[in-house]
Motif scaffolding. Sequence first.
Motif, PDB file in Angstrom:
ATOM      1  N   CYS A   1      -0.580   9.092  23.816  1.00 49.95           N
ATOM      2  CA  CYS A   1      -0.466   7.757  25.085  1.00 49.95           C
ATOM      3  C   CYS A   1      -0.664   9.527  26.130  1.00 49.95           C
ATOM      4  CB  CYS A   1       0.832   7.825  24.848  1.00 49.95           C
ATOM      5  SG  CYS A   1       1.753   7.066  26.716  1.00 49.95           S
TER       6      CYS A   1
ATOM      7  N   GLU B   1      -2.489   8.544  17.431  1.00 44.73           N
ATOM      8  CA  GLU B   1      -2.431   7.994  18.412  1.00 44.73           C
ATOM      9  C   GLU B   1      -1.789   8.435  19.069  1.00 44.73           C
ATOM     10  OE1 GLU B   1      -1.480   3.685  18.729  1.00 44.73           O
ATOM     11  OE2 GLU B   1      -1.912   3.061  16.936  1.00 44.73           O
TER      12      GLU B   1
ATOM     13  N   VAL C   1       2.735  12.271  22.459  1.00 39.94           N
ATOM     14  CA  VAL C   1       3.135  11.734  24.283  1.00 39.94           C
ATOM     15  C   VAL C   1       2.115  12.942  24.615  1.00 39.94           C
ATOM     16  CG1 VAL C   1       4.029  11.076  26.290  1.00 39.94           C
ATOM     17  CG2 VAL C   1       4.693  10.149  24.297  1.00 39.94           C
TER      18      VAL C   1
ATOM     19  N   VAL D   1       3.163   0.764  19.328  1.00 37.04           N
ATOM     20  CA  VAL D   1       2.343   1.558  18.264  1.00 37.04           C
ATOM     21  C   VAL D   1       3.520   1.160  17.261  1.00 37.04           C
ATOM     22  CG1 VAL D   1       1.760   4.051  17.606  1.00 37.04           C
ATOM     23  CG2 VAL D   1       1.493   3.089  19.741  1.00 37.04           C
TER      24      VAL D   1
ATOM     25  N   ALA E   1       9.831   8.839  27.407  1.00 36.34           N
ATOM     26  CA  ALA E   1       9.533   8.973  26.538  1.00 36.34           C
ATOM     27  C   ALA E   1      11.141   8.946  25.191  1.00 36.34           C
ATOM     28  CB  ALA E   1       8.607   9.785  25.782  1.00 36.34           C
TER      29      ALA E   1
ATOM     30  N   VAL F   1       3.914   1.007  24.939  1.00 35.20           N
ATOM     31  CA  VAL F   1       2.904   2.055  24.431  1.00 35.20           C
ATOM     32  C   VAL F   1       4.186   2.322  23.010  1.00 35.20           C
ATOM     33  CG1 VAL F   1       1.594   3.834  23.739  1.00 35.20           C
ATOM     34  CG2 VAL F   1       1.719   2.946  26.008  1.00 35.20           C
TER      35      VAL F   1
ATOM     36  N   ILE G   1       5.221   3.845  28.861  1.00 35.14           N
ATOM     37  CA  ILE G   1       5.621   4.508  28.479  1.00 35.14           C
ATOM     38  C   ILE G   1       6.467   3.327  27.073  1.00 35.14           C
ATOM     39  CG2 ILE G   1       6.703   6.023  26.771  1.00 35.14           C
ATOM     40  CD1 ILE G   1       6.095   8.523  29.553  1.00 35.14           C
TER      41      ILE G   1
ATOM     42  N   LEU H   1       2.709   9.402  17.519  1.00 35.79           N
ATOM     43  CA  LEU H   1       2.616   9.018  18.593  1.00 35.79           C
ATOM     44  C   LEU H   1       2.400  10.675  18.996  1.00 35.79           C
ATOM     45  CD1 LEU H   1       1.535   7.185  20.551  1.00 35.79           C
ATOM     46  CD2 LEU H   1       4.169   6.640  21.315  1.00 35.79           C
TER      47      LEU H   1
ATOM     48  N   HIS I   1      -4.128   5.798  24.317  1.00 32.00           N
ATOM     49  CA  HIS I   1      -3.349   4.459  25.279  1.00 32.00           C
ATOM     50  C   HIS I   1      -2.654   5.279  26.529  1.00 32.00           C
ATOM     51  CE1 HIS I   1      -1.862   2.534  21.382  1.00 32.00           C
ATOM     52  NE2 HIS I   1      -1.969   3.050  21.780  1.00 32.00           N
ATOM     53  N   ARG I   2      -3.946   5.048  27.592  1.00 28.56           N
ATOM     54  CA  ARG I   2      -3.995   5.776  28.866  1.00 28.56           C
ATOM     55  C   ARG I   2      -3.402   4.816  30.385  1.00 28.56           C
ATOM     56  NH1 ARG I   2     -10.651   7.261  30.102  1.00 28.56           N
ATOM     57  NH2 ARG I   2     -10.886   8.346  27.557  1.00 28.56           N
ATOM     58  N   LEU I   3      -2.352   5.744  30.137  1.00 33.39           N
ATOM     59  CA  LEU I   3      -1.784   5.064  31.631  1.00 33.39           C
ATOM     60  C   LEU I   3      -1.841   5.215  33.118  1.00 33.39           C
ATOM     61  CD1 LEU I   3       2.385   5.967  29.909  1.00 33.39           C
ATOM     62  CD2 LEU I   3       0.750   3.504  29.733  1.00 33.39           C
TER      63      LEU I   3
ATOM     64  N   VAL J   1      -0.216  10.012  29.777  1.00 38.42           N
ATOM     65  CA  VAL J   1       0.525   9.719  30.817  1.00 38.42           C
ATOM     66  C   VAL J   1      -0.442  10.046  32.062  1.00 38.42           C
ATOM     67  CG1 VAL J   1       2.222  10.002  32.330  1.00 38.42           C
ATOM     68  CG2 VAL J   1       1.974  10.004  29.645  1.00 38.42           C
TER      69      VAL J   1
END
Length: 229
Positions: free
Chosen positions: A40, A38, A12, A103, A127, A99, A96, A10, A75-77, A42
């Motif tokens: 994330c 993947e 970030v 994940v 994170a 996610v 976060i 993942l 993953h859209r925060l 933020v």
Amino acid sequence: MSLAHFGKVLVVAPHPDDEILGCGGTMARLVEEGHEVEVCLVTRGRPPAFDEEGVARVMAEMEQAHAHLGVSRVHRLDFPAARLDTVPAWQINRAIGEVVEEVAPDTLFLPFVGDIHLDHQIAFLGAMVAARPRNASVPKRILCYETLSETNWLSAPVTPAFVPNCYVDIGATLQRKLDAFALFESQLKPFPDERSLKTIESLAVVRGSTVFAKAAEAFVVVRQIEGRS
């Protein structure tokens, strides 16, 4: 030597393109070796600081870049870009954290806490809260990447300095990284701006030469847990 031990990954990213600048070559290599990668994301730009048309363009560019590298999911925060300090910390930590829990990555790539952009610092802290070792599924390794025009623009050594202690050979995937960033046409700048393809390539070559490789990406290891299955 493969990166099999990285497992599920993942990344970030405080903003679109940070992940490409920081570890795009590593992401491409991981995907080629069969890893699931993947992202994330933020923040998202919001009016009046960012116009909707420009934001939509950057998001489309990001999707193209991710498709080029083989990112499996984003993953859209959607926290406000350049205003992350206006959001309560618990909200960022929780988002976060959700996610990370979903994940369950083996390896977590983060922006560096010493980056000049406050969004990067806050994303790192959120994170790290999410990755607290409170269960067996905690990420086994946490690495901070360097982002051109962010990591090198604060005031080290007064502030935390990026001193890499981990390098990933991206000699075979450097061009993939460059091609991915080139898809961010709205962010691409002519040399000698740091967000130029020549500068991105030059940094990779310098980092590679440090460890006798044609190109590399450099990281700071925050935590590494060995021996856990």
